[in-house]
Motif scaffolding. Structure first.
Motif, PDB file in Angstrom:
ATOM      1  N   ALA A  26       0.637  -1.146  -0.292  1.00  0.00           N
ATOM      2  CA  ALA A  26       0.076  -0.108   0.079  1.00  0.00           C
ATOM      3  C   ALA A  26       0.845   1.371   0.100  1.00  0.00           C
ATOM      4  N   LEU A  55       1.847   1.766  -3.631  1.00  0.00           N
ATOM      5  CA  LEU A  55       0.589   2.828  -4.820  1.00  0.00           C
ATOM      6  C   LEU A  55       0.571   3.760  -3.560  1.00  0.00           C
ATOM      7  N   VAL A  56       0.348   4.005  -3.065  1.00  0.00           N
ATOM      8  CA  VAL A  56      -0.118   5.528  -2.484  1.00  0.00           C
ATOM      9  C   VAL A  56       0.660   7.099  -2.236  1.00  0.00           C
ATOM     10  N   ALA A  71      -6.228   2.422  -0.356  1.00  0.00           N
ATOM     11  CA  ALA A  71      -5.909   1.212  -1.443  1.00  0.00           C
ATOM     12  C   ALA A  71      -7.237   0.586  -1.250  1.00  0.00           C
TER      13      ALA A  71
END
Length: 377
Positions: A60, A63-64, A146
């Motif tokens: 996460a 991704l974030v 996410a």
């Protein structure tokens, strides 16, 4: 019009790579969650949960946080080569779209996650150390973002079933299981990796004392140190208390943005353009109040405040904030739907949401304006 509205939809989660929850998924989720909780209770496999949290949190973070950050830096510094696929010929293995920025983000995320895991294993009382709980909170927030970005609800019917079953799930594992296990709550025992210490207040203030060893909480929550409390200790909010009601709140904001987009298209189809005065006709305040999102945020805040007051004055240690959040959030959604005569539409799934998901897959102005926007809710 297309650039502004489509970019706004991307911000609020109308992307192609999403999973729509159906009622079948809800029952599968509850069965798996119940089974995992019992397995953890009887077998005490708590370190596995920490490792899984590390994997989820690291992914996460990549991704974030790290991927958007590295993309921004690459764009500012004009390092376009970093955003190109590493191996464009790797079509057969499925990694032909993987870029240097993707690899860098994954490595950075897992570097943070593994360091956090190592610190938690080898540092006594790590959960009250600022570096540890701040990192854990950042990972937890990233997991929530996410999850809400990928998992979506498109019907209040599914949200009702999900939150109602979760409500029963909490009652069973928090309030009923102590009757069968000698006064010990299954959920509390798992959350505290075997149960709370004999003197929780003392151990929150002095976590490194010998009698306070063990019973460390699992890292499935956001924590903050208590303010102006002589006992010290931490206040916690479970990730499930954020994500599960958050699915309904995410549905609300996507619905509000989708309705705004549909209104823009109605004006565009009538006049051929959308002027600034027409866009701002309602005003920001009235536009927010006419939607669902701001009211659900208010309901969530009130439910959380009441849960905090109840826990503070009754000294209840059970992690059951959802017992207050679920009724407030669902109640607010149904009350607004009833007042606006939209309950049936919300229950079966607003057509405008499905239409806008279709629009996001088109990306072509000619095909977008061909839709009859006057028929969209």
């Amino acid at each position: 019009l297309e650039t502004t509205a489509l970019s706004e939809l991307h911000v609020y989660g109308q992307t192609d790579k999403t999973i729509e929850i159906e009622i079948l998924h809800v029952f599968v989720f509850i069965i798996i969650a119940s089974g995992v909780l019992f397995i953890l209770f009887f077998l005490e496999l708590y370190n596995i949960v920490r490792m899984l949290y590390t994997i989820a949190g690291s992914s996460a973070l990549a991704l974030v946080i790290f991927l958007p950050l590295y993309r921004l830096l690459a764009r500012k510094l004009r390092f376009d080569i970093l955003n190109k696929p590493i191996c464009e010929r790797c079509v057969t293995c499925g990694y032909h779209e993987l870029t240097f920025l993707d690899i860098s983000s994954i490595v950075s995320g897992f570097a943070v996650g593994i360091t956090w895991l190592w610190y938690g294993f080898y540092k006594v009382g790590a959960e009250v150390q600022a570096l540890y709980w701040i990192t854990q909170d950042i990972m937890g927030i990233s997991i929530c973002i996410a999850a809400l970005r990928i998992i979506q609800l498109n019907k209040v019917q599914v949200a009702t079933v999900l939150l109602a079953i979760v409500f029963i799930y909490d009652i069973f594992f928090v309030l009923i299981t102590p009757l069968a296990f000698g006064g010990e709550s299954v959920m509390m025992a798992v959350a505290m990796t075997g149960g709370a210490p004999p003197n929780p207040d003392y151990c929150e203030k002095y976590p490194t004392e010998d009698e306070c060893r063990g019973g460390d909480p699992l890292p499935t929550y956001l924590s903050l140190p208590r303010i102006d409390d002589y006992r010290g200790g931490m206040s916690a909010l479970g990730l499930g208390d954020i994500v599960l009601p958050g699915l309904l709140i995410s549905f609300a904001i996507r619905l509000d943005v989708s309705k705004r987009f549909a209104e823009f298209m109605r004006i565009y189809m009538r006049s051929g353009s959308v002027g600034c005065n027409q866009k701002q006709s309602k005003g920001v305040g009235k536009e927010l109040l006419s939607g669902y999102f701001i009211w659900l945020i208010l309901a969530y805040s009130v439910g959380l405040l009441i849960a905090y007051i109840v826990f503070s004055y009754t000294k209840i240690k059970e992690p059951a904030a959802r017992l207050y959040l679920v009724p407030f959030c669902l109640g607010m959604m149904f009350m607004l739907g009833w007042k606006r005569e939209e309950t049936a539409i919300l229950w079966s799934g607003p057509k405008v949401l499905k239409t806008l998901q279709h629009v996001m897959s088109l990306r072509e102005t000619i095909r977008i304006v061909s839709i009859d926007w006057n028929e969209i809710f």
